[in-house]
Scaffold this active site. Sequence first.
Site, PDB file in Angstrom:
ATOM      1  N   ALA A  98       0.880  -1.183   0.000  1.00  0.00           N
ATOM      2  CA  ALA A  98       0.000   0.000   0.000  1.00  0.00           C
ATOM      3  C   ALA A  98       0.906   1.217   0.000  1.00  0.00           C
ATOM      4  O   ALA A  98       1.962   1.202   0.654  1.00  0.00           O
ATOM      5  CB  ALA A  98      -0.893   0.018   1.228  1.00  0.00           C
ATOM      6  N   TYR A 148      -3.282 -10.843   7.617  1.00  0.00           N
ATOM      7  CA  TYR A 148      -2.973 -10.270   8.936  1.00  0.00           C
ATOM      8  C   TYR A 148      -4.277  -9.876   9.627  1.00  0.00           C
ATOM      9  O   TYR A 148      -5.251  -9.476   8.970  1.00  0.00           O
ATOM     10  CB  TYR A 148      -2.037  -9.055   8.765  1.00  0.00           C
ATOM     11  CG  TYR A 148      -1.696  -8.358  10.051  1.00  0.00           C
ATOM     12  CD1 TYR A 148      -1.181  -9.071  11.128  1.00  0.00           C
ATOM     13  CD2 TYR A 148      -1.887  -6.988  10.195  1.00  0.00           C
ATOM     14  CE1 TYR A 148      -0.886  -8.433  12.317  1.00  0.00           C
ATOM     15  CE2 TYR A 148      -1.587  -6.338  11.378  1.00  0.00           C
ATOM     16  CZ  TYR A 148      -1.085  -7.068  12.437  1.00  0.00           C
ATOM     17  OH  TYR A 148      -0.795  -6.444  13.622  1.00  0.00           O
ATOM     18  N   TYR A 158      -2.822   0.762   9.945  1.00  0.00           N
ATOM     19  CA  TYR A 158      -2.867  -0.284   8.913  1.00  0.00           C
ATOM     20  C   TYR A 158      -3.864   0.099   7.817  1.00  0.00           C
ATOM     21  O   TYR A 158      -3.707  -0.266   6.647  1.00  0.00           O
ATOM     22  CB  TYR A 158      -3.214  -1.638   9.559  1.00  0.00           C
ATOM     23  CG  TYR A 158      -2.571  -2.801   8.872  1.00  0.00           C
ATOM     24  CD1 TYR A 158      -1.207  -3.049   9.010  1.00  0.00           C
ATOM     25  CD2 TYR A 158      -3.310  -3.659   8.083  1.00  0.00           C
ATOM     26  CE1 TYR A 158      -0.613  -4.122   8.382  1.00  0.00           C
ATOM     27  CE2 TYR A 158      -2.722  -4.737   7.441  1.00  0.00           C
ATOM     28  CZ  TYR A 158      -1.369  -4.958   7.601  1.00  0.00           C
ATOM     29  OH  TYR A 158      -0.790  -6.018   6.966  1.00  0.00           O
ATOM     30  N   THR A 196       9.964  -7.724   8.789  1.00  0.00           N
ATOM     31  CA  THR A 196      10.301  -7.876   7.362  1.00  0.00           C
ATOM     32  C   THR A 196      10.313  -6.490   6.714  1.00  0.00           C
ATOM     33  O   THR A 196       9.905  -5.505   7.347  1.00  0.00           O
ATOM     34  CB  THR A 196       9.246  -8.735   6.634  1.00  0.00           C
ATOM     35  OG1 THR A 196       7.997  -8.041   6.691  1.00  0.00           O
ATOM     36  CG2 THR A 196       9.084 -10.111   7.264  1.00  0.00           C
ATOM     37  N   ALA A 198       8.352  -5.366   4.341  1.00  0.00           N
ATOM     38  CA  ALA A 198       6.978  -4.856   4.223  1.00  0.00           C
ATOM     39  C   ALA A 198       6.505  -4.310   5.568  1.00  0.00           C
ATOM     40  O   ALA A 198       5.860  -3.254   5.630  1.00  0.00           O
ATOM     41  CB  ALA A 198       6.051  -5.958   3.729  1.00  0.00           C
TER      42      ALA A 198
END
Length: 261
Positions: A98, A148, A158, A196, A198
């Site tokens: 995103a 997730y 998020y 990670t 991301a």
Amino acid sequence: MSVSVDLSNKTALVMGVANGRSLGWAIAQQLLAAGCRVGFSYQGERLRPELDKLLAGKDGVWSQQADATSEADLVALFARVKEEFGHLDYLVHSIAYAPRQAMEGRFLDTTPEDWNTALQVSAYTLVSASRHAEPLLRDGGSIVSLTYHASQQVVPKYNVMGVAKAALEAATRYLAADFGEREIRVNTVSAGPMRTIAARSIPGFGGLYDKGARNASFGRNATPEEVGKLALFLLSDLGSGVTGQTMYVDAGLSIMTVKED
Ligand code: NAP
């Protein structure tokens, strides 16, 4: 007790390995250890040296560049799968993105452009990759993606990625229905927070990771290796009969509200 899984006559395509910390790599390691032949796709040539290092000296592996949002790249990627393997048993989708600004402010301010990008890259590509895989997938094959918990509950910042993960989980069920007749299973693994690339792009991820470790029922976060093991279960015959599911591997984080001191 350890269960040994023999995948020496199986083939897999893993989409989305950026480096040795990638969850796609954690899954690939389990597949390779079980003797599976594995092809990899990566988004840009920038990532190729990292992947080359990971694959050095391994038998039965190959890699190809493919932007999962490009129809032409998917055509070329699955042509390569056909050329290398002739068929496919397992597809691993480990891709999400995103635009950063969509994860910095309020969800309310999400632009249509950022919405479309996040949903296309993070959810629709599971559908398009599965469609390209369909003619190559053997009956009894298996598809696994990564999701997730922000799909189910609000995780600060998020934002649109939570919506994309909800779409991915719903798409998993619809794909499982479409593939049901051939007993090709489609499931998604809901991983707890993992360090990670991301994850690093999510504002405040460090705090989320630390709080996750404190609040999880185990008092720690789940590990990439544990993600790999659940994916191996779902991909292999151990998971026969399981399809359309979102399965958690988060050391018990999502079941807790607040932990007692
Ligand atoms: P990662 O190592 O950064 O992997 C994400 C991969 O997606 C990267 O290889 C990235 O390539 C690739 N990608 C992005 N856009 C793409 C596109 N258009 N075409 C092809 N590939 C593309 O991070 P990760 O955490 O392992 O993420 C893997 C999956 O796990 C994602 O679905 C993520 O949402 C999920 N997940 C992660 C966590 C966590 O805490 N880390 C928790 C739950 C679920 P580039 O690097 O070139 O962009």
